[in-house]
Design a protein around this motif. Sequence first.
Motif, short mmCIF file in Angstrom:
data_model
loop_
_atom_site.label_atom_id
_atom_site.label_comp_id
_atom_site.label_asym_id
_atom_site.label_seq_id
_atom_site.Cartn_x
_atom_site.Cartn_y
_atom_site.Cartn_z
N ILE A 157 6.27 12.31 -5.10
CA ILE A 157 6.87 11.03 -5.41
C ILE A 157 6.43 10.02 -4.35
CG2 ILE A 157 8.98 11.50 -4.10
CD1 ILE A 157 10.55 10.15 -6.39
N ASP A 158 6.50 8.74 -4.66
CA ASP A 158 6.05 7.72 -3.71
C ASP A 158 6.80 7.85 -2.39
OD1 ASP A 158 4.63 6.94 -5.90
OD2 ASP A 158 5.18 4.82 -5.78
N TYR A 159 6.05 7.80 -1.30
CA TYR A 159 6.62 8.02 0.03
C TYR A 159 7.74 7.04 0.39
CZ TYR A 159 6.95 8.70 5.07
OH TYR A 159 7.42 8.92 6.34
N PRO A 160 7.64 5.74 0.06
CA PRO A 160 8.76 4.85 0.40
C PRO A 160 10.09 5.27 -0.23
CG PRO A 160 6.82 3.58 -0.18
CD PRO A 160 6.52 5.00 -0.53
N VAL A 161 10.02 5.85 -1.42
CA VAL A 161 11.24 6.34 -2.07
C VAL A 161 11.84 7.48 -1.24
CG1 VAL A 161 12.16 7.46 -4.13
CG2 VAL A 161 10.44 5.66 -4.36
N THR A 202 -3.47 8.46 -1.70
CA THR A 202 -4.20 8.30 -2.96
C THR A 202 -4.84 6.92 -3.10
OG1 THR A 202 -2.12 7.66 -4.03
CG2 THR A 202 -2.77 9.98 -4.18
N GLY A 203 -4.72 6.10 -2.06
CA GLY A 203 -5.33 4.77 -2.09
C GLY A 203 -4.66 3.80 -3.05
N GLU A 204 -3.38 4.03 -3.33
CA GLU A 204 -2.68 3.20 -4.32
C GLU A 204 -2.16 1.90 -3.71
OE1 GLU A 204 0.18 5.26 -6.84
OE2 GLU A 204 -0.67 7.16 -6.14
N GLN A 205 -2.19 0.85 -4.53
CA GLN A 205 -1.58 -0.43 -4.17
C GLN A 205 -0.71 -0.89 -5.33
OE1 GLN A 205 -5.26 -2.69 -3.24
NE2 GLN A 205 -4.40 -2.95 -1.19
N TYR A 206 0.45 -1.46 -5.00
CA TYR A 206 1.35 -1.98 -6.02
C TYR A 206 1.01 -3.44 -6.33
CZ TYR A 206 4.60 1.95 -5.19
OH TYR A 206 5.18 3.17 -5.08
N GLY A 207 1.25 -3.81 -7.59
CA GLY A 207 1.11 -5.20 -7.99
C GLY A 207 2.16 -5.55 -9.03
N PHE A 208 2.49 -6.83 -9.13
CA PHE A 208 3.34 -7.32 -10.21
C PHE A 208 2.44 -7.65 -11.40
CE2 PHE A 208 5.53 -8.84 -6.24
CZ PHE A 208 6.56 -7.91 -6.29
N THR A 209 3.00 -7.59 -12.60
CA THR A 209 2.17 -7.84 -13.78
C THR A 209 2.72 -8.98 -14.63
OG1 THR A 209 3.35 -6.20 -15.16
CG2 THR A 209 1.43 -5.43 -13.90
N LYS A 233 2.21 28.89 -6.88
CA LYS A 233 2.63 28.61 -8.25
C LYS A 233 4.06 28.06 -8.30
CE LYS A 233 -0.46 32.08 -10.23
NZ LYS A 233 -0.60 33.28 -11.10
N VAL A 234 4.30 27.11 -7.40
CA VAL A 234 5.62 26.49 -7.29
C VAL A 234 5.86 25.56 -8.47
CG1 VAL A 234 6.92 24.79 -5.95
CG2 VAL A 234 5.73 26.66 -4.80
N LYS A 235 7.07 25.57 -8.99
CA LYS A 235 7.44 24.62 -10.04
C LYS A 235 7.59 23.24 -9.40
CE LYS A 235 10.20 25.81 -13.40
NZ LYS A 235 11.42 26.10 -14.22
N LEU A 236 6.77 22.29 -9.86
CA LEU A 236 6.67 20.97 -9.23
C LEU A 236 7.22 19.90 -10.15
CD1 LEU A 236 5.17 19.64 -6.66
CD2 LEU A 236 3.41 19.06 -8.31
N GLY A 237 7.89 18.91 -9.59
CA GLY A 237 8.43 17.81 -10.37
C GLY A 237 7.77 16.49 -10.02
N ALA A 238 7.76 15.55 -10.98
CA ALA A 238 7.21 14.21 -10.78
C ALA A 238 7.86 13.27 -11.79
CB ALA A 238 5.70 14.21 -10.93
N GLN A 239 7.78 11.98 -11.50
CA GLN A 239 8.33 11.01 -12.44
C GLN A 239 7.35 10.77 -13.59
OE1 GLN A 239 9.69 7.31 -10.76
NE2 GLN A 239 10.00 6.37 -12.75
N ALA A 240 7.87 10.78 -14.80
CA ALA A 240 7.03 10.62 -15.99
C ALA A 240 6.35 9.26 -16.01
CB ALA A 240 7.89 10.78 -17.25
N GLN A 241 5.14 9.24 -16.53
CA GLN A 241 4.37 8.01 -16.76
C GLN A 241 3.93 7.32 -15.46
OE1 GLN A 241 3.55 7.08 -19.93
NE2 GLN A 241 4.72 8.77 -20.80
N THR A 242 3.90 8.07 -14.35
CA THR A 242 3.52 7.48 -13.07
C THR A 242 2.19 8.04 -12.59
OG1 THR A 242 4.65 9.18 -11.76
CG2 THR A 242 5.95 7.25 -12.43
N THR A 243 1.61 7.35 -11.60
CA THR A 243 0.36 7.83 -11.02
C THR A 243 0.57 9.13 -10.25
OG1 THR A 243 0.75 6.36 -9.15
CG2 THR A 243 -0.72 5.56 -10.87
N GLY A 244 1.79 9.33 -9.73
CA GLY A 244 2.09 10.59 -9.06
C GLY A 244 1.97 11.76 -10.02
N ASP A 270 0.85 -1.18 0.00
CA ASP A 270 0.00 0.00 0.00
C ASP A 270 0.89 1.24 0.00
OD1 ASP A 270 -2.18 -1.63 0.11
OD2 ASP A 270 -2.57 -1.35 2.25
N ALA A 271 0.68 2.11 -0.96
CA ALA A 271 1.58 3.25 -1.15
C ALA A 271 0.86 4.58 -1.01
CB ALA A 271 2.23 3.18 -2.53
#
Length: 283
Positions: free
Chosen positions: A204-208, A230-237, A159-170, A136-137
């Motif tokens: 960014i994900d809190y565990p990171v 955000t109610g996110e859960q990780y899974g393997f695919t 109006k802070v310039k914010l960063g995030a990882q591309a292609q992620t739910t964040g 649970d993330a």
Amino acid sequence: MNTLSGRRTRVLAATTATAGLLLVAACTSSDDGGSGSKTAAGGVELVKGGQLTTCTHLPYPPFQSEIDGKVQGFDVSLIDLVAKDLGVKQEILDTPFENFKTGAFLNSGECDLAAAGMTITDERKKNVDFSDPYFDATQALLVAKGSGISSLADAKAKKVKLGAQAQTTGEDYVKAQGFDPVSFESSDAVLNGLRSGQVKAVVIDYPVVQGWLKNKANADAFQVADNINTGEQYGFTVKKGNTKLRAAINKALSDAKADGTYKKLYEKWIGPYDASAASPSAS
């Protein structure tokens, strides 16, 4: 922002492998490398004989990153358990994260499964089959100490310039909140963007973040301004329809939870274990 599609696929040694770091072309399902049958225990069909081939995207500590010349982390350790049950060793391919959303490397037969701290979403379920949730993330808003930013709403108002990882739910989340984030290729790049002043805050994900702040220099200069549930859960695919491998992954997760291995690995890689928050549940 670096292009994701421009990254080379790399084959890397996991913690169960005896070799060091390797840089070679990806193996396809037509080449078993002379390493034996592609059918593992339980009738699981593998893309390459004698190994469980895992696609990931590096670095993403504490889930997977290169440590002492080997890929290690929470995800790696859990998939090692699957490989052990199947009677094979895990081999890891470093691939662009965008392919995890489409299942491209699974469909092309380059990987058996994907493990990359990947959030389970209905949109992604259209392209891949997820294991049971294993983590649970939450997301974290990380800022420099003394920045005066106390929340995501505060960052938006200023109006802070914010960063995030591309292609992620964040990244998807902050876009939905009205931000136009600076996109970075990896979690390391996101954090370096904050450290260098390229952005004033990151989501960014809190565990990171937990792992990053274990470094005293980072902890002295930066802090978590807000935790975002955000109610996110990780899974393997796995490839859609690969029911036997999915079942093998779920069994390994269930067994690890039952015998205490999951708790041990969680505490090693993530931190204090909260059974109510970290317990894998059926998807």
